[in-house]
Design an enzyme around this catalytic site. Structure first.
Site, mmCIF file in Angstrom:
data_model
loop_
_atom_site.group_PDB
_atom_site.id
_atom_site.type_symbol
_atom_site.label_atom_id
_atom_site.label_comp_id
_atom_site.label_asym_id
_atom_site.label_seq_id
_atom_site.Cartn_x
_atom_site.Cartn_y
_atom_site.Cartn_z
ATOM 1 N N LEU A 95 0.867 -1.108 0.187
ATOM 2 C CA LEU A 95 0.000 0.003 -0.058
ATOM 3 C C LEU A 95 0.766 1.317 -0.015
ATOM 4 O O LEU A 95 1.442 1.737 1.043
ATOM 5 C CB LEU A 95 -1.061 -0.070 1.195
ATOM 6 C CG LEU A 95 -2.040 -1.374 1.468
ATOM 7 C CD1 LEU A 95 -2.978 -0.844 2.383
ATOM 8 C CD2 LEU A 95 -2.482 -1.654 0.013
ATOM 9 N N ASP A 96 1.076 1.816 -1.122
ATOM 10 C CA ASP A 96 1.992 2.821 -1.413
ATOM 11 C C ASP A 96 1.473 4.086 -0.807
ATOM 12 O O ASP A 96 0.233 4.468 -0.957
ATOM 13 C CB ASP A 96 2.314 3.098 -2.831
ATOM 14 C CG ASP A 96 3.184 4.270 -3.134
ATOM 15 O OD1 ASP A 96 4.282 4.257 -2.701
ATOM 16 O OD2 ASP A 96 2.604 5.405 -3.818
#
Length: 582
Positions: A239-240
């Site tokens: 999850l950037d």
């Protein structure tokens, strides 16, 4: 609806009630919950996840790479990557993180134009699926923003769906002074639309426009993307920039409770769909804040161990492990079902925010100045009061470790291998950036060409040239590559190196850094000890309390340990893994 699905619906609704407690949604949350479940296919089949299962063991090593880090004429880069993994890595790598492989407009992939497509210059979904068939695949869910050239943003300008309401439109007079930023560009982008001038929120750059998760339709879009990735073989979701996801007036707009709850919701949906799928949160923030993304073993399965790179590089260039040891002693063991994701180099740089409160300002200044002397660059962020503050150091790890604060020396390779041996033994899952595996040097030409400091560690290798170097023992690339592969193979055979095995920090002075690992069934102990200095160091075996009734071996050299009251002389940057079983 089965009892299991009723429980799932209630749980999803609970998440949504928390997320949207202060938001008027255009549709009832019950309907949103039903649509999310249907999008994931959970209205047809639903797993019962075990929140305390470890979906990993000591055999897991993740290689981090761009899809086109290796290139060969007349071949799709994803095919070249697959061939490298098969033919060169000899089973040392079992998982691969392919950095954003989608069509993009900037930031080397992190400004996504279309989340559902593969960049045609790399290959297509069949290439992705082929890699996923042979290796556990990690992919980026670039959740915080998308490209200003995306169809969604074009539709936002026109006031049509999908896109209308997908972005954060604020009054330019809004007080945004408390907003935490990782960049120095203006936060708001002036944008002409069919309804007049609008000011949209851009945390990272004006080409990366933040998505508006207060609109549940955006959440549905992201869940649809997750389902698509699962169908194409993705099993680990990175999850950037997720810490910046939720925005609230008058707040710093980072690490908000709504953000944490969105992650919990995504975990619920992903686990019920694919029991062994894993969420890793990428939160380049101070250590204590980073640890909160574990939640109560109900949020991220893994968190990036962002403090490790700056602390380890500081240790090896100063020859003093004081700060690294202090940090290690403060780190809580990960609960079952969670793990640290350890890395010491990445496609970005050595983050400095995770060193805040762990290194003194003087230590950070020394680190920065030493890295600049080794050819590194510094990227900046906006701080309070309009000031700029160093955000990260951009440098290849091989060049970062070419010497000490006194300057370059002859111990570069030994120091570099020591860094990886230390990381490979730690509690957690190791991730190795391809340019560390290949001992790639600073790519100054690419920096000049792109104008991007981060390009210094994003070289694209011509694959035939690389193969020649890897086969040549006179090349540092080949020597390092073979040494790191051997360390990974040794790691895979040791149950005491399970990511959740017990770990205790040893006290051996400032020049020797060590920790003890014990397998979960207590059958194996490994004492991992590293000379982090450029001078030989004596290790008294009596100082580490080896059990006299066991037969001890040094795993890296294969030597047997005879007398437990004797001493070992460790050469500069030598690593030893002393185990009671081979």
């Amino acid at each position: 609806m089965s009892r299991k699905q009723e429980k799932l619906l209630a749980k999803v609704r609970h998440h949504l009630d928390f997320i949207y407690a202060e938001v008027e949604t255009p549709v009832p949350l019950e309907q949103v919950a039903e649509r999310l479940i249907a999008t994931m296919g959970l209205d047809r089949h639903c797993n019962e996840p075990d929140p305390h299962s470890n979906h990993w063991d000591q055999s897991d090593v993740i290689m981090i790479t761009y899809g086109d880090s290796l290139r060969q004429e007349s071949e799709k880069p994803l095919d070249t990557l697959h061939r490298f993994l098969d033919n060169r890595c000899d089973g040392a790598i079992n998982s691969v993180h392919i950095l954003p492989f989608f069509p993009y407009s900037s930031d080397d992939g992190f400004s996504v134009i279309n989340f559902a497509s593969v960049n045609e210059s790399l290959g297509d979904w069949s290439n992705i699926q082929a890699i996923a068939d042979d290796y556990r695949l990690m992919a980026d869910l670039v959740i915080n923003h998308c490209s200003s050239r995306s169809q969604w943003f074009e539709n936002f300008r026109k006031g049509i769906s999908p896109g209308k309401g997908y972005f954060i439109d604020v009054d330019p007079d809004t007080d945004i002074s408390r907003v935490v930023r990782p960049r120095t560009s203006p936060l708001l982008r002036e944008t002409e639309t069919d309804e007049g001038t609008r000011y949209v929120w851009c945390t990272f750059s004006h080409d990366q426009v933040d998505l508006n998760f207060s609109n549940p339709v955006v959440l549905e879009e992201m869940v649809r993307i997750i389902r698509h990735y699962l169908d194409n073989g993705v099993r680990i979701f990175r999850l950037d920039a997720v810490a910046f996801l939720w925005k609230k007036a008058g707040s710093p707009c980072i690490n908000l409770e709504e953000t944490h709850e969105v992650i919990r919701l995504l975990r619920t949906l992903i686990e019920c769909s694919q029991r062994d799928a894993v969420i890793i949160t990428e939160t380049n923030i101070p250590n204590r804040e980073n640890l909160t993304y574990f939640g109560n073993a109900n949020e991220a399965h893994c968190v990036y161990n962002f403090s490790l790179p700056p602390l380890l590089v500081n240790t090896l260039i100063t020859g003093d492990c004081t700060y690294l040891k202090q940090w290690m002693m403060s780190m809580p063991p990960a609960q079952s079902g969670t793990s640290y994701f350890n890395f010491i180099a990445s496609h970005d740089g050595i983050g400095l925010r995770p060193a805040e409160g762990l290194l003194t300002d003087d230590e950070i200044d020394t680190l920065i100045n030493t890295m600049i002397s080794f050819g590194g660059r510094v990227s900046w962020r906006a701080a309070e009061g309009g000031r700029q503050k160093a955000y990260e150091i951009n440098i290849s790890l091989f060049d970062a470790l070419q010497g000490t604060t006194a300057g370059p020396d002859r111990w570069a390779e030994a120091r570099f291998i020591c860094a990886h041996a230390l990381m490979l033994g730690l509690e957690g899952i190791p991730g190795i950036y391809i340019h560390s595996l290949l001992a790639t040097r600073n790519d100054q030409e690419r920096v000049e060409h792109t104008g991007n400091n981060r390009a210094i560690n994003r070289r694209q290798w011509h694959y035939p040239e690389l193969e020649t170097l890897l086969e040549n023992d006179r090349s540092h690339h080949g020597r390092v590559f073979n040494s790191l592969k051997e360390l990974m193979h040794i790691r895979k055979r040791q149950p005491a190196f399970h990511p959740n095995a017990t770990q205790f920090t040893l006290h051996l002075g400032t020049r020797l850094f060590g920790y003890w690992r014990q397998s979960m069934d207590r059958s194996q102990s490994i004492f991992c000890i590293y000379n982090i200095s450029d001078q030989p160091q004596m290790l008294l075996l009596s100082d580490i309390n080896l059990i006299g009734t066991d037969q001890w071996h040094e795993l890296i050299s294969g030597a047997s340990i005879s007398g437990l009251n004797e001493s070992l002389e460790l050469a500069p940057y030598q690593s030893v893994w002393i185990s009671n079983r081979l």
